[in-house]
Design an enzyme around this catalytic site. Structure first.
Site, short mmCIF file in Angstrom:
data_model
loop_
_atom_site.label_atom_id
_atom_site.label_comp_id
_atom_site.label_asym_id
_atom_site.label_seq_id
_atom_site.Cartn_x
_atom_site.Cartn_y
_atom_site.Cartn_z
N HIS B 211 -4.57 5.38 7.03
CA HIS B 211 -3.98 5.80 5.76
C HIS B 211 -3.54 4.53 5.03
O HIS B 211 -2.50 3.96 5.35
CB HIS B 211 -2.79 6.72 6.10
CG HIS B 211 -2.05 7.27 4.93
ND1 HIS B 211 -2.13 8.61 4.58
CD2 HIS B 211 -1.20 6.71 4.04
CE1 HIS B 211 -1.35 8.83 3.54
NE2 HIS B 211 -0.77 7.70 3.18
N CYS B 244 4.39 4.45 -6.96
CA CYS B 244 5.82 4.58 -7.11
C CYS B 244 6.19 5.31 -8.39
O CYS B 244 5.65 5.01 -9.45
CB CYS B 244 6.45 3.20 -7.12
SG CYS B 244 8.21 3.29 -7.29
#
Lengths: 310, 310
Positions: B211, B244
């Site tokens: 990942h 983010c």
């Protein structure tokens, strides 16, 4: 950055932004700004800068000021200033202003060579050989770019044997370093591996530099594979300058600052000052009037904040 | 694309965009649009979609609609719809609406685990074990995410031995697949290699998925290294969604369509329809009202034109 604990030796980054980068930027950069860029790059520790191109000025107007750039530049001791040289006429112009290395070019594929140079591959060799002889007579070394080493936009896949054939001919004529370009940036690591396996059966890895464009995002992976194969010279372009002059946000050469991050994190020594690389990138970005797109620039601009929560 | 001539077998891409991607996007996406995204993703051939998260709704408001998303979704035969499960309470909510796999999570580093879960690593195990037992009692398999497997934003470098310790404990409690996350995206291939070397001494590669976040542009290179080590499952996020929530242009998960390009060019079979992946990406991009940044999307928008002349 989490550095690899094992020191792995030196890797040399050769900066091609002022030539391969700028030649594909539409916004005209003034001679003074080009000089300022090159001087800033040389302050970062880069010891090889391809400063301009002596192709016919009408062909690449952006680099028509190659002579004044190389004349007025304040040269830093220990830095090599190279230029792209298409033919004997170009070399003569370059010799007038003094360069440290002559960079000749051709393609591994007929289609791209024809489109770019308007000659077949066989017709190209004697022209380049003239340049090499004259360069040597003037105590210059010659670097050879071989384009389309993985695939050609006209001919499709390019076989490693075809690249070897061109490399053989360039070495025979006296070229001392060969930069292998995945010009359209489609290559993936297994292709780089097969190409280098063949070339390194015959030649030492020190003969080669790799020149990647990051069109499909595989340039960094291809650099890692090249490192694993023993290559220690990489071309890159500050800020990822370049790409295509006819497209907004084009993806060009892999960015010098991103390559420097990778190499340093992997434990290689590049000798570059990362902050000064970013300064050079921000400088030319301000002159281009469009955002450059390297990861390091995005981080530095605060566009990317390292996500700590997931 | 120049495909590798050698067929190398199947690689499975697990889509985490609707969860790991969207949870980091500031623009609220309506429940209907989330469902439309998941349905479009399932049409592309993706057979594993992490559809949402059953963490406390106040914690991630974007995914507060996990229950209606999973209730109203038209499920495609052969596709697994998973969800992130923080604890028993989250699992109970998920069981009400039916999921195919429960995805638990923790970090390999104390600092990140504490920041993310507000517990020490040792305190986390019993909570996860409760979830695994209850999931198994309900005939669900459990996937375990281990975050910060290379480095932690609080603690710095993370040793492979620490990752192995967490993996051991998750395997003991009955987790059947472990997704190893380079959460802050700082990793380079030699670090991936050392981590996997240690884990694969003890476990088969089929236990693991990788990942990667593409913060520093190394995700594709890390995937290539993982493939070389035998890994055949990768998490990715359509359009590179995520990053983010507090930064413009944040770089999140590596983009599904870029991973699909890489794998296909390398000769692996993903079973995905590239055009339909792009459709899904353009759909969610239109809802987010900001450009997503994968290479494949830039190519499809014509922002990148393959440079044919240099």
């Amino acid at each position: 950055m989490v550095k690899d604990s094992q020191f792995k030796g030196k890797v040399r980054i050769k900066e091609v932004g002022p030539r391969d980068g700028l030649q594909n930027e539409r916004t005209f950069i003034s001679t003074a700004d080009k000089i300022h860029l090159i001087e800033k790059l040389s302050e970062s520790g880069l010891d090889y800068i391809e400063a301009s191109s002596f192709v016919r000025p009408s062909w690449i107007p952006q680099l028509a000021d190659a002579s004044p750039v190389l004349t007025r530049l304040i040269r830093r001791r220990g830095v090599m200033y190279a230029a792209l040289i298409p033919n004997l006429r170009g070399l003569q112009r370059a010799l007038h202003v003094s360069i440290d290395e002559a960079n000749i070019f051709m393609s591994a594929s007929e289609g791209h060579n024809k489109a770019n140079i308007n000659k077949t591959i066989e017709e190209t060799f004697p022209i380049l050989e003239e340049v090499v002889k004259e360069a040597q007579a003037n105590h210059l070394t010659v670097r050879g770019y071989v384009s389309t080493v993985i695939a050609c936009p006209y001919d499709g896949p390019v076989q490693p044997e075809q690249v070897l054939y061109v490399v053989d001919r360039l070495v025979e004529m006296g070229v001392t370093e060969i930069s292998l370009g995945d010009t359209i940036g489609v290559g993936v690591p297994p292709q780089i591996e097969r190409l280098l396996e063949l070339l390194l059966e015959k030649y030492p890895p020190t003969l080669f530099a790799m020149h990647f464009h990051d069109t499909y995002g595989t340039a960094i992976a291809n650099i890692v594979k090249s490192l694993e194969m023993g290559i220690r010279i990489f071309d890159s372009s500050i800020g990822g300058l370049g790409g295509c002059p006819y497209a907004k946000g084009a993806t060009g050469n892999v960015a010098t600052e991103d390559v420097n991050y990778l190499l340093t994190a992997m434990g290689y020594e590049t000798g570059l000052d990362h902050g000064k690389l970013l300064e050079a990138a921000f400088f030319i970005e301000s002159k281009l009037g469009k955002p450059l797109k390297s990861r390091q620039l995005e981080m530095a601009r605060g566009e990317v904040k390292v996500d700590e929560s997931c």
